[in-house]
Design a protein around this motif. Structure first.
Motif, PDB file in Angstrom:
ATOM      1  N   PHE A 141       3.215   6.906  18.153  1.00  0.00           N
ATOM      2  CA  PHE A 141       2.026   6.215  17.633  1.00  0.00           C
ATOM      3  C   PHE A 141       1.013   7.215  17.100  1.00  0.00           C
ATOM      4  N   LEU A 142       0.763   8.275  17.875  1.00  0.00           N
ATOM      5  CA  LEU A 142      -0.176   9.310  17.427  1.00  0.00           C
ATOM      6  C   LEU A 142       0.359  10.021  16.196  1.00  0.00           C
ATOM      7  N   ALA A 143       1.676  10.282  16.177  1.00  0.00           N
ATOM      8  CA  ALA A 143       2.272  10.960  15.027  1.00  0.00           C
ATOM      9  C   ALA A 143       2.164  10.120  13.764  1.00  0.00           C
ATOM     10  N   VAL A 144       2.358   8.798  13.907  1.00  0.00           N
ATOM     11  CA  VAL A 144       2.260   7.905  12.749  1.00  0.00           C
ATOM     12  C   VAL A 144       0.856   7.927  12.163  1.00  0.00           C
ATOM     13  N   ILE A 145      -0.159   7.943  13.034  1.00  0.00           N
ATOM     14  CA  ILE A 145      -1.542   7.987  12.542  1.00  0.00           C
ATOM     15  C   ILE A 145      -1.788   9.265  11.735  1.00  0.00           C
ATOM     16  N   ILE A 146      -1.250  10.391  12.232  1.00  0.00           N
ATOM     17  CA  ILE A 146      -1.441  11.665  11.532  1.00  0.00           C
ATOM     18  C   ILE A 146      -0.666  11.692  10.223  1.00  0.00           C
ATOM     19  N   ILE A 147       0.592  11.269  10.273  1.00  0.00           N
ATOM     20  CA  ILE A 147       1.462  11.341   9.098  1.00  0.00           C
ATOM     21  C   ILE A 147       1.008  10.379   8.006  1.00  0.00           C
ATOM     22  N   PHE A 148       0.600   9.159   8.410  1.00  0.00           N
ATOM     23  CA  PHE A 148       0.233   8.131   7.451  1.00  0.00           C
ATOM     24  C   PHE A 148      -1.271   8.124   7.153  1.00  0.00           C
ATOM     25  N   GLN A 149      -1.946   9.216   7.454  1.00  0.00           N
ATOM     26  CA  GLN A 149      -3.392   9.256   7.269  1.00  0.00           C
ATOM     27  C   GLN A 149      -3.838   8.904   5.846  1.00  0.00           C
ATOM     28  N   PRO A 150      -3.200   9.443   4.788  1.00  0.00           N
ATOM     29  CA  PRO A 150      -3.635   9.066   3.425  1.00  0.00           C
ATOM     30  C   PRO A 150      -3.458   7.579   3.137  1.00  0.00           C
ATOM     31  N   GLU A 151      -2.314   7.009   3.577  1.00  0.00           N
ATOM     32  CA  GLU A 151      -2.060   5.600   3.317  1.00  0.00           C
ATOM     33  C   GLU A 151      -3.013   4.708   4.118  1.00  0.00           C
ATOM     34  N   LEU A 152      -3.275   5.088   5.379  1.00  0.00           N
ATOM     35  CA  LEU A 152      -4.204   4.308   6.196  1.00  0.00           C
ATOM     36  C   LEU A 152      -5.617   4.364   5.615  1.00  0.00           C
ATOM     37  N   ARG A 153      -6.005   5.524   5.132  1.00  0.00           N
ATOM     38  CA  ARG A 153      -7.330   5.659   4.526  1.00  0.00           C
ATOM     39  C   ARG A 153      -7.432   4.790   3.279  1.00  0.00           C
ATOM     40  N   ARG A 154      -6.354   4.781   2.481  1.00  0.00           N
ATOM     41  CA  ARG A 154      -6.373   3.963   1.278  1.00  0.00           C
ATOM     42  C   ARG A 154      -6.465   2.483   1.613  1.00  0.00           C
ATOM     43  N   ALA A 155      -5.736   2.058   2.664  1.00  0.00           N
ATOM     44  CA  ALA A 155      -5.777   0.655   3.067  1.00  0.00           C
ATOM     45  C   ALA A 155      -7.166   0.268   3.553  1.00  0.00           C
ATOM     46  N   LEU A 156      -7.806   1.161   4.332  1.00  0.00           N
ATOM     47  CA  LEU A 156      -9.149   0.875   4.821  1.00  0.00           C
ATOM     48  C   LEU A 156     -10.163   0.836   3.686  1.00  0.00           C
ATOM     49  N   GLU A 157      -9.979   1.715   2.683  1.00  0.00           N
ATOM     50  CA  GLU A 157     -10.873   1.700   1.525  1.00  0.00           C
ATOM     51  C   GLU A 157     -10.748   0.387   0.769  1.00  0.00           C
ATOM     52  N   GLN A 158      -9.510  -0.085   0.601  1.00  0.00           N
ATOM     53  CA  GLN A 158      -9.290  -1.354  -0.089  1.00  0.00           C
ATOM     54  C   GLN A 158      -9.887  -2.508   0.705  1.00  0.00           C
ATOM     55  N   LEU A 159      -9.764  -2.438   2.037  1.00  0.00           N
ATOM     56  CA  LEU A 159     -10.338  -3.476   2.881  1.00  0.00           C
ATOM     57  C   LEU A 159     -11.860  -3.475   2.777  1.00  0.00           C
ATOM     58  N   VAL A 211       0.824  -1.206   0.000  1.00  0.00           N
ATOM     59  CA  VAL A 211       0.000   0.000   0.000  1.00  0.00           C
ATOM     60  C   VAL A 211       0.861   1.261   0.000  1.00  0.00           C
ATOM     61  N   VAL A 212       1.962   1.248   0.787  1.00  0.00           N
ATOM     62  CA  VAL A 212       2.767   2.460   0.949  1.00  0.00           C
ATOM     63  C   VAL A 212       3.928   2.540  -0.029  1.00  0.00           C
ATOM     64  N   ARG A 213       4.197   1.477  -0.782  1.00  0.00           N
ATOM     65  CA  ARG A 213       5.360   1.492  -1.670  1.00  0.00           C
ATOM     66  C   ARG A 213       5.194   2.578  -2.726  1.00  0.00           C
ATOM     67  N   GLY A 214       6.327   3.222  -3.047  1.00  0.00           N
ATOM     68  CA  GLY A 214       6.304   4.265  -4.055  1.00  0.00           C
ATOM     69  C   GLY A 214       5.745   5.583  -3.563  1.00  0.00           C
ATOM     70  N   THR A 215       5.455   5.713  -2.267  1.00  0.00           N
ATOM     71  CA  THR A 215       4.941   6.956  -1.708  1.00  0.00           C
ATOM     72  C   THR A 215       5.970   7.541  -0.753  1.00  0.00           C
ATOM     73  N   LYS A 216       5.671   8.753  -0.272  1.00  0.00           N
ATOM     74  CA  LYS A 216       6.572   9.381   0.689  1.00  0.00           C
ATOM     75  C   LYS A 216       6.599   8.631   2.009  1.00  0.00           C
ATOM     76  N   ALA A 217       5.605   7.791   2.231  1.00  0.00           N
ATOM     77  CA  ALA A 217       5.559   7.019   3.464  1.00  0.00           C
ATOM     78  C   ALA A 217       6.766   6.104   3.594  1.00  0.00           C
ATOM     79  N   VAL A 218       7.329   5.677   2.462  1.00  0.00           N
ATOM     80  CA  VAL A 218       8.516   4.817   2.504  1.00  0.00           C
ATOM     81  C   VAL A 218       9.671   5.552   3.175  1.00  0.00           C
ATOM     82  N   GLN A 219       9.849   6.815   2.830  1.00  0.00           N
ATOM     83  CA  GLN A 219      10.913   7.601   3.447  1.00  0.00           C
ATOM     84  C   GLN A 219      10.658   7.790   4.940  1.00  0.00           C
TER      85      GLN A 219
END
Length: 275
Positions: free
Chosen positions: A74-92, A31-39
């Motif tokens: 943990f809270l920071a990760v939720i905020i930072i990765f919000q687009p990726e988490l939303r995409r994963a939940l949409e796929q689920l 889900v996160v590959r190729g995005t800024k989340a990798v960095q």
């Protein structure tokens, strides 16, 4: 139930548990590959290493800082990765998180191939130079960031219009990501191989260069001859006729949808020389 049977069932359950956890982690990475989340993930890994080192060598101040980072991380990760988490939940929610593909994705992929073939044929006949790189498993986020972001739906008309000479976006590569034109005027790494024919220009060297560091498919239309080439895994398929090009592109991108077709005629860059 004997003790031996109980231990066997427990071992089987633990094995399935581990395999499921690893598969979920794999899907999250996809889900996160190729995005800024990798960095960002790399940054988290560095923080963990610094924490271990500071604890090992009793660096109290640094260790306290790292503990605070991890405490609120943990809270920071939720905020930072919000687009990726939303995409994963949409796929689920769509039932796609554990599936490899869908009929809709298959149809979009077929349309994408036809759009690329149509645009390539048009530009080849008119000798319009073009460089199109298609992201596959290896993320191309670093190269996308060097260009002008578009995030536009793929169409033959858009691809043709980008490479019309003397337009702002024609110089550089177009990177296709999933079913979108991610960016145009991107910089790709040039191959430094000493075996490349000297008659090949910058576009071909860039196409070979990106194929040496990623698993992308890259299409080149020669501005001088109108010849169509395709690179993958460090190989250059030169002077492809439009039917051979369609067959090769379809074989690479639609192999899961259609039976493997007979290998199309290909020319290695060490062999035949022509424009």
């Amino acid at each position: 139930m004997s003790l031996e049977d109980f231990n066997l069932l427990k071992l089987l359950a633990n094995t399935i548990d581990i395999l499921l956890v690893w598969y979920v982690i794999y899907r999250l990475i996809m889900v996160v590959r190729g995005t800024k989340a990798v960095q960002l993930l790399k940054g988290i890994f560095v923080i963990l290493i610094v924490t271990v080192i500071s604890d090992r060598f009793q660096l109290q101040t640094l260790n306290w800082m790292m503990e605070q980072v991890l405490l609120w991380g943990f809270l920071a990760v939720i905020i930072i990765f919000q687009p990726e988490l939303r995409r994963a939940l949409e796929q689920l929610g769509r039932g796609r998180f554990f599936s490899r593909t869908t009929n809709q994705e298959d149809q979009e992929l077929e349309k994408m191939v036809e759009s690329i073939v149509k645009a390539t044929d048009y530009m080849a006949k008119r000798r319009i130079g073009a460089l199109i790189s298609i992201e596959r498993e290896t993320g191309m986020g670093d190269y996308i960031e060097t260009g002008i972001p578009l995030q536009a739906k793929i169409s033959s008309e858009l691809l043709i219009n980008i490479f019309i000479p003397n337009t702002p976006l024609h110089d550089g590569a177009v990177v296709l990501q999933k079913n979108q034109v991610a960016a145009a005027a991107c910089y790709l790494p040039l191959s430094e191989s000493p075996f490349i024919s000297k008659e090949l220009g910058t576009r071909h060297r860039a196409a070979l260069g990106i194929s040496e560091v990623t698993d992308s498919l890259t299409i080149v239309v020669s501005e001088e001859t109108g010849a169509i080439s395709l690179t993958k895994n460090g190989e250059l398929h030169r002077d492809l006729k439009i039917d051979a090009f369609r067959e090769l592109l379809s074989k690479e991108m639609l192999s899961q949808l259609k039976p493997k077709q007979a290998s199309s005629t290909r020319w290695n860059w060490r062999g035949k020389k022509n424009g």
